[in-house]
Design a protein around this motif. Structure first.
Motif, PDB file in Angstrom:
ATOM      1  N   LEU A   1      55.408   5.195  43.710  1.00 19.68           N
ATOM      2  CA  LEU A   1      55.112   5.206  42.273  1.00 19.68           C
ATOM      3  C   LEU A   1      56.282   4.629  41.484  1.00 19.68           C
ATOM      4  N   ALA A   2      57.486   4.898  41.943  1.00 19.09           N
ATOM      5  CA  ALA A   2      58.667   4.340  41.276  1.00 19.09           C
ATOM      6  C   ALA A   2      58.674   2.815  41.402  1.00 19.09           C
ATOM      7  N   ALA A   3      58.325   2.308  42.580  1.00 22.74           N
ATOM      8  CA  ALA A   3      58.289   0.852  42.790  1.00 22.74           C
ATOM      9  C   ALA A   3      57.238   0.206  41.888  1.00 22.74           C
TER      10      ALA A   3
ATOM     11  N   LEU B   1      66.632  -0.140  46.438  1.00 17.90           N
ATOM     12  CA  LEU B   1      66.112   1.081  47.049  1.00 17.90           C
ATOM     13  C   LEU B   1      65.701   2.051  45.941  1.00 17.90           C
ATOM     14  N   LEU B   2      64.484   2.579  46.030  1.00 15.52           N
ATOM     15  CA  LEU B   2      64.026   3.573  45.058  1.00 15.52           C
ATOM     16  C   LEU B   2      64.420   4.956  45.549  1.00 15.52           C
ATOM     17  N   THR B   3      65.182   5.646  44.749  1.00 17.80           N
ATOM     18  CA  THR B   3      65.654   6.989  45.125  1.00 17.80           C
ATOM     19  C   THR B   3      66.061   7.756  43.875  1.00 17.80           C
ATOM     20  N   PRO B   4      65.821   9.071  43.868  1.00 20.91           N
ATOM     21  CA  PRO B   4      66.248   9.846  42.691  1.00 20.91           C
ATOM     22  C   PRO B   4      67.766   9.854  42.508  1.00 20.91           C
ATOM     23  N   GLN B   5      68.499   9.371  43.510  1.00 28.23           N
ATOM     24  CA  GLN B   5      69.967   9.325  43.384  1.00 28.23           C
ATOM     25  C   GLN B   5      70.463   8.026  42.777  1.00 28.23           C
TER      26      GLN B   5
ATOM     27  N   GLU C   1      70.434   0.745  43.795  1.00 26.50           N
ATOM     28  CA  GLU C   1      69.545   1.906  43.942  1.00 26.50           C
ATOM     29  C   GLU C   1      69.037   2.277  42.561  1.00 26.50           C
ATOM     30  N   LEU C   2      67.721   2.464  42.454  1.00 25.42           N
ATOM     31  CA  LEU C   2      67.139   2.811  41.159  1.00 25.42           C
ATOM     32  C   LEU C   2      66.356   4.113  41.229  1.00 25.42           C
ATOM     33  N   SER C   3      66.509   4.912  40.175  1.00 23.30           N
ATOM     34  CA  SER C   3      65.696   6.113  39.978  1.00 23.30           C
ATOM     35  C   SER C   3      64.890   5.896  38.704  1.00 23.30           C
ATOM     36  N   ILE C   4      63.649   6.350  38.677  1.00 24.32           N
ATOM     37  CA  ILE C   4      62.891   6.199  37.429  1.00 24.32           C
ATOM     38  C   ILE C   4      63.017   7.428  36.536  1.00 24.32           C
ATOM     39  N   GLY C   5      63.791   8.402  36.935  1.00 26.72           N
ATOM     40  CA  GLY C   5      63.993   9.560  36.065  1.00 26.72           C
ATOM     41  C   GLY C   5      64.411  10.768  36.872  1.00 26.72           C
ATOM     42  N   ASP C   6      64.827  11.795  36.151  1.00 21.03           N
ATOM     43  CA  ASP C   6      65.368  12.983  36.811  1.00 21.03           C
ATOM     44  C   ASP C   6      64.274  13.958  37.228  1.00 21.03           C
ATOM     45  N   TYR C   7      63.490  13.518  38.185  1.00 16.30           N
ATOM     46  CA  TYR C   7      62.484  14.372  38.808  1.00 16.30           C
ATOM     47  C   TYR C   7      62.246  13.774  40.176  1.00 16.30           C
ATOM     48  N   VAL C   8      61.682  14.582  41.075  1.00 15.06           N
ATOM     49  CA  VAL C   8      61.527  14.101  42.451  1.00 15.06           C
ATOM     50  C   VAL C   8      60.051  13.834  42.743  1.00 15.06           C
ATOM     51  N   LEU C   9      59.764  12.614  43.158  1.00 17.80           N
ATOM     52  CA  LEU C   9      58.410  12.213  43.535  1.00 17.80           C
ATOM     53  C   LEU C   9      58.234  12.399  45.034  1.00 17.80           C
ATOM     54  N   THR C  10      56.982  12.259  45.483  1.00 15.78           N
ATOM     55  CA  THR C  10      56.742  12.417  46.926  1.00 15.78           C
ATOM     56  C   THR C  10      57.238  11.207  47.706  1.00 15.78           C
ATOM     57  N   GLY C  11      57.463  10.103  47.005  1.00 15.98           N
ATOM     58  CA  GLY C  11      57.962   8.906  47.671  1.00 15.98           C
ATOM     59  C   GLY C  11      58.326   7.858  46.650  1.00 15.98           C
ATOM     60  N   GLY C  12      58.862   6.747  47.114  1.00 12.03           N
ATOM     61  CA  GLY C  12      59.304   5.706  46.193  1.00 12.03           C
ATOM     62  C   GLY C  12      58.187   4.812  45.672  1.00 12.03           C
TER      63      GLY C  12
HETATM   64  N1  ADE Z   1      61.683   8.741  45.005  1.00 11.89           N
HETATM   65  C1  ADE Z   1      61.450  10.050  44.767  1.00 11.89           C
HETATM   66  N2  ADE Z   1      61.729  10.360  43.493  1.00 11.89           N
HETATM   67  C2  ADE Z   1      62.136   9.208  42.880  1.00 11.89           C
HETATM   68  C3  ADE Z   1      62.568   8.888  41.569  1.00 11.89           C
HETATM   69  N3  ADE Z   1      62.640   9.788  40.591  1.00 11.89           N
HETATM   70  N4  ADE Z   1      62.915   7.605  41.312  1.00 11.89           N
HETATM   71  C4  ADE Z   1      62.879   6.686  42.289  1.00 11.89           C
HETATM   72  N5  ADE Z   1      62.481   6.927  43.539  1.00 11.89           N
HETATM   73  C5  ADE Z   1      62.114   8.181  43.843  1.00 11.89           C
END
Ligand code: ADE
Length: 242
Positions: free
Chosen positions: A145-147, A89-93, A132-143
């Motif tokens: 771009l991270a995917a 799951l792509l998530t900033p958490q 669960e993976l985050s690509i960095g400490d910022y919030v995108l509009t959705g997963g």
């Molecule tokens: N979805 C929103 N922000 C994200 C992030 N930084 N990494 C992964 N998924 C995200």
């Protein structure tokens, strides 16, 4: 021939992937059947009249929350394609995505990436994922771009995807070291010259110079990485040189 690495992406916006996945190395890797991407739009698994994928949050508050059922059904369908999927799951958490994790994921035969969107997703979705993976400490509009970023970093580590098998072995971060500076022709441009050592033809000295530059660069720019390095005596000697 090996079966390709299958990466299935659960997303409401499969079209977003068309550009990045259909050029250059990722395009070639798919043509060579080294990797295969499939997209599962979980809106296709929303069975109500309006094909609703999100709803208002219990307890109130702003924004919409992705519903669990369409994602659950889409995931079951994706898992049925090929056994032993690693579900991500792509998530900033999530865990912050690093090269080491990319290397580990490249050894799988089947990855499923779930892209969250809107303001959040139902917490129960977390029960069905392995990582669960985050690509960095910022919030995108959705997963999405991270995917794409995770897919790209993993794909290039699949054997055969880069021109030669060991192209990725000396990458930055493989050993917590940034790359040394590179130069190509012309020798002089805008008054800036290529370091003479690189023209010397003396391979051992060039190697030592590159190692020194990489070490210095890492120390200056990424003290966090530098701290993790295990320096040899030769490294310590190089660092003491002016
Ligand atoms: N979805 C929103 N922000 C994200 C992030 N930084 N990494 C992964 N998924 C995200």
């Amino acid at each position: 021939m090996n079966e390709p690495l299958l990466i299935q992406i659960l997303t409401l916006f499969p079209e977003m992937f068309e550009g990045p996945f259909n050029h250059s190395i990722l395009k070639r890797a798919q043509e060579q059947r080294l990797i295969e991407f499939r997209f599962v739009n979980f809106r296709d698994f929303a069975y109500d009249k309006h094909r609703m994928v999100d709803d208002t949050p219990y307890g109130g508050g702003s924004g919409m929350v992705l519903k669990p059922e369409p994602i659950y059904r889409a995931l079951q369908a994706a898992k049925a394609v090929k056994p032993d999927a690693k579900v991500i799951l792509l998530t900033p958490q999530g865990e912050v995505f690093k090269q080491e994790r990319a290397r580990q994921l490249a050894a799988y035969r089947h990855l499923i990436l779930i892209c969250g969107h809107y303001e959040g997703f139902d917490e129960r979705i977390r029960a069905w994922v392995d990582l669960e993976l985050s690509i960095g400490d910022y919030v995108l509009t959705g997963g999405e771009l991270a995917a794409m970023i995770v897919s790209d970093a993993v794909a290039r580590l699949v054997p055969g995807v880069l021109g030669s098998e060991n192209s990725a072995v000396h990458d930055s971060f493989t050993e917590n070291l940034l790359d040394y500076p590179q130069y190509t022709r012309p020798f002089e441009f805008n008054g800036m010259k290529v370091p003479e050592i690189l023209l010397s033809g003396h391979h051992a000295q060039i190697e030592a110079w590159r190692r020194k530059q990489a070490l210095k660069r890492t120390a200056e720019r990424r003290p966090d990485l530098f701290q993790k390095l295990v320096l040899t005596e030769e490294d310590q000697r190089l660092l003491k040189e002016e």
